[in-house]
Motif scaffolding. Structure first.
Motif, PDB file in Angstrom:
ATOM      1  N   GLN A  38       0.828  -1.189   0.000  1.00  7.55           N
ATOM      2  CA  GLN A  38       0.000   0.000   0.000  1.00  7.55           C
ATOM      3  C   GLN A  38       0.871   1.251   0.000  1.00  7.55           C
ATOM      4  O   GLN A  38       1.881   1.314   0.696  1.00  7.55           O
ATOM      5  CB  GLN A  38      -0.917  -0.003   1.209  1.00  7.55           C
ATOM      6  CG  GLN A  38      -2.081  -0.972   1.097  1.00  7.55           C
ATOM      7  CD  GLN A  38      -3.170  -0.627   2.086  1.00  7.55           C
ATOM      8  OE1 GLN A  38      -2.934  -0.021   3.116  1.00  7.55           O
ATOM      9  NE2 GLN A  38      -4.388  -1.012   1.768  1.00  7.55           N
ATOM     10  N   ARG A  43       2.141   5.034   0.913  1.00 12.40           N
ATOM     11  CA  ARG A  43       2.149   5.745   2.188  1.00 12.40           C
ATOM     12  C   ARG A  43       1.881   7.237   2.024  1.00 12.40           C
ATOM     13  O   ARG A  43       1.273   7.864   2.892  1.00 12.40           O
ATOM     14  CB  ARG A  43       3.502   5.549   2.890  1.00 12.40           C
ATOM     15  CG  ARG A  43       3.778   4.107   3.298  1.00 12.40           C
ATOM     16  CD  ARG A  43       5.140   3.999   3.940  1.00 12.40           C
ATOM     17  NE  ARG A  43       5.421   2.629   4.388  1.00 12.40           N
ATOM     18  CZ  ARG A  43       5.089   2.154   5.576  1.00 12.40           C
ATOM     19  NH1 ARG A  43       4.471   2.933   6.448  1.00 12.40           N
ATOM     20  NH2 ARG A  43       5.375   0.907   5.909  1.00 12.40           N
ATOM     21  N   LEU A  71      -1.429  10.518  -1.323  1.00 13.72           N
ATOM     22  CA  LEU A  71      -2.681   9.786  -1.488  1.00 13.72           C
ATOM     23  C   LEU A  71      -3.828  10.674  -1.965  1.00 13.72           C
ATOM     24  O   LEU A  71      -4.850  10.151  -2.416  1.00 13.72           O
ATOM     25  CB  LEU A  71      -3.070   9.118  -0.166  1.00 13.72           C
ATOM     26  CG  LEU A  71      -2.060   8.101   0.389  1.00 13.72           C
ATOM     27  CD1 LEU A  71      -2.545   7.569   1.730  1.00 13.72           C
ATOM     28  CD2 LEU A  71      -1.844   6.973  -0.589  1.00 13.72           C
ATOM     29  N   ILE A 102      -9.753   9.370  -2.003  1.00 16.96           N
ATOM     30  CA  ILE A 102      -9.034   9.789  -0.800  1.00 16.96           C
ATOM     31  C   ILE A 102      -8.872  11.300  -0.796  1.00 16.96           C
ATOM     32  O   ILE A 102      -8.440  11.897  -1.793  1.00 16.96           O
ATOM     33  CB  ILE A 102      -7.664   9.099  -0.720  1.00 16.96           C
ATOM     34  CG1 ILE A 102      -7.870   7.571  -0.666  1.00 16.96           C
ATOM     35  CG2 ILE A 102      -6.872   9.565   0.493  1.00 16.96           C
ATOM     36  CD1 ILE A 102      -6.586   6.784  -0.717  1.00 16.96           C
ATOM     37  N   HIS A 113      -1.945  11.840   3.403  1.00 20.94           N
ATOM     38  CA  HIS A 113      -1.415  10.610   3.996  1.00 20.94           C
ATOM     39  C   HIS A 113      -2.260  10.232   5.200  1.00 20.94           C
ATOM     40  O   HIS A 113      -3.047  11.031   5.721  1.00 20.94           O
ATOM     41  CB  HIS A 113       0.053  10.776   4.397  1.00 20.94           C
ATOM     42  CG  HIS A 113       0.321  11.991   5.239  1.00 20.94           C
ATOM     43  ND1 HIS A 113       0.021  12.053   6.584  1.00 20.94           N
ATOM     44  CD2 HIS A 113       0.838  13.198   4.911  1.00 20.94           C
ATOM     45  CE1 HIS A 113       0.350  13.236   7.060  1.00 20.94           C
ATOM     46  NE2 HIS A 113       0.849  13.960   6.065  1.00 20.94           N
ATOM     47  N   ALA A 114      -2.110   9.007   5.657  1.00 27.23           N
ATOM     48  CA  ALA A 114      -2.873   8.513   6.803  1.00 27.23           C
ATOM     49  C   ALA A 114      -2.333   9.121   8.095  1.00 27.23           C
ATOM     50  O   ALA A 114      -1.162   9.492   8.188  1.00 27.23           O
ATOM     51  CB  ALA A 114      -2.796   6.994   6.860  1.00 27.23           C
ATOM     52  N   LEU A 168      -7.801   7.588   7.181  1.00 27.02           N
ATOM     53  CA  LEU A 168      -7.866   8.424   5.986  1.00 27.02           C
ATOM     54  C   LEU A 168      -9.294   8.937   5.829  1.00 27.02           C
ATOM     55  O   LEU A 168     -10.255   8.199   6.083  1.00 27.02           O
ATOM     56  CB  LEU A 168      -7.502   7.623   4.732  1.00 27.02           C
ATOM     57  CG  LEU A 168      -6.064   7.157   4.559  1.00 27.02           C
ATOM     58  CD1 LEU A 168      -5.997   6.112   3.451  1.00 27.02           C
ATOM     59  CD2 LEU A 168      -5.163   8.333   4.232  1.00 27.02           C
ATOM     60  N   GLN A 192      -6.673   2.759   6.508  1.00 26.06           N
ATOM     61  CA  GLN A 192      -6.039   2.421   5.237  1.00 26.06           C
ATOM     62  C   GLN A 192      -5.974   0.917   5.017  1.00 26.06           C
ATOM     63  O   GLN A 192      -6.003   0.448   3.881  1.00 26.06           O
ATOM     64  CB  GLN A 192      -4.629   3.028   5.161  1.00 26.06           C
ATOM     65  CG  GLN A 192      -3.979   2.822   3.798  1.00 26.06           C
ATOM     66  CD  GLN A 192      -2.700   3.611   3.635  1.00 26.06           C
ATOM     67  OE1 GLN A 192      -2.342   4.409   4.492  1.00 26.06           O
ATOM     68  NE2 GLN A 192      -1.997   3.399   2.536  1.00 26.06           N
TER      69      GLN A 192
END
Length: 226
Positions: free
Chosen positions: A35, A37, A40, A55, A59-60, A66, A86
């Motif tokens: 996945q 990082r 996104l 998204i 980023h997460a 997210l 995520q």
């Protein structure tokens, strides 16, 4: 030598070269697609409950959260948004359905047709609905349908090469390595197999394709054009 004997020898040579290419892929090893990082924002992914989601953050967070947006007919504007982890998302490059894999890609797969099976074997998506693996113990090749294939991981070269955007001449077509995919708008893609360019139900050579400009959709067995 009859035409049938000559064709048989050509097929045997193709099978040998494909088996050698598969051994090369095994030696190179498979790099599992993980996945992403970062970067996104604006990427599409799939959530088991919400379906396709967009998204809406770069980023997460530290917990993997997210913010995603997705269609929802129950809302006035037809869309809703909320946080999702995520780990609950699947990105396009992590496809697990053989029918979603583009023609020309190479994957490590398990395959089972009932009367024959193979495990942990490199396979090439040769055309729509059709996969090809090497049967090294027999020196030949085997074809499998999408529903007989289970994907394990894509086979991706560690260092993709610089690639031409288009090809036109016989020499340019011939210079593309096996596994390359070319096409022009409105036509089915052509896949470069040993000694032949193939598409569903047809095969041809460099000379026949020459004179028509086609885009290089894939270079070799996995590198995307830059």
């Amino acid at each position: 030598m009859t035409s049938n004997h000559k064709r048989l020898e050509e097929l045997q040579q193709q099978a040998k070269e494909l088996a050698e290419r598969i051994e090369q892929l095994k030696a190179e090893g498979a790099r599992e697609v993980k996945q992403p990082r970062d970067n996104l924002l604006g990427r599409w992914a799939r959530h088991e409950e919400y379906g396709h989601v967009l998204i809406a953050c770069q980023h997460a967070d530290e917990r993997g959260g997210l913010f995603v947006a997705y269609p929802d007919d129950g809302f006035p504007d037809g869309a809703d948004g909320r946080y999702a982890n995520q780990r609950e998302l699947t990105f396009p490059e992590q496809t697990t359905r053989p029918q979603d894999v583009p023609v020309g890609e190479a994957w490590l797969v398990d395959a089972d047709a009932g009367d024959a099976s193979t495990t942990n074997t490199p396979a090439v998506k040769e055309s729509t609905g059709l996969w090809i693996t090497g049967e090294n113990n027999e020196g030949g090749v085997r074809a499998w349908s999408d529903n007989e294939v289970t994907l394990i991981t894509p086979l991706i070269p560690a260092h993709p090469q610089d690639t031409p955007e288009t090809v036109t001449t016989e020499d340019e077509y011939a210079a593309l390595p096996e596994g390359s995919v070319v096409a022009k708008p409105g036509e089915e893609p052509w896949v470069h197999l040993p000694h032949v360019w193939a598409q569903e139900g047809a095969a041809t050579d460099d000379l026949v394709l020459a004179g028509t400009v086609r885009h290089v959709l894939r270079y070799g067995w996995g590198a995307q054009p830059r």
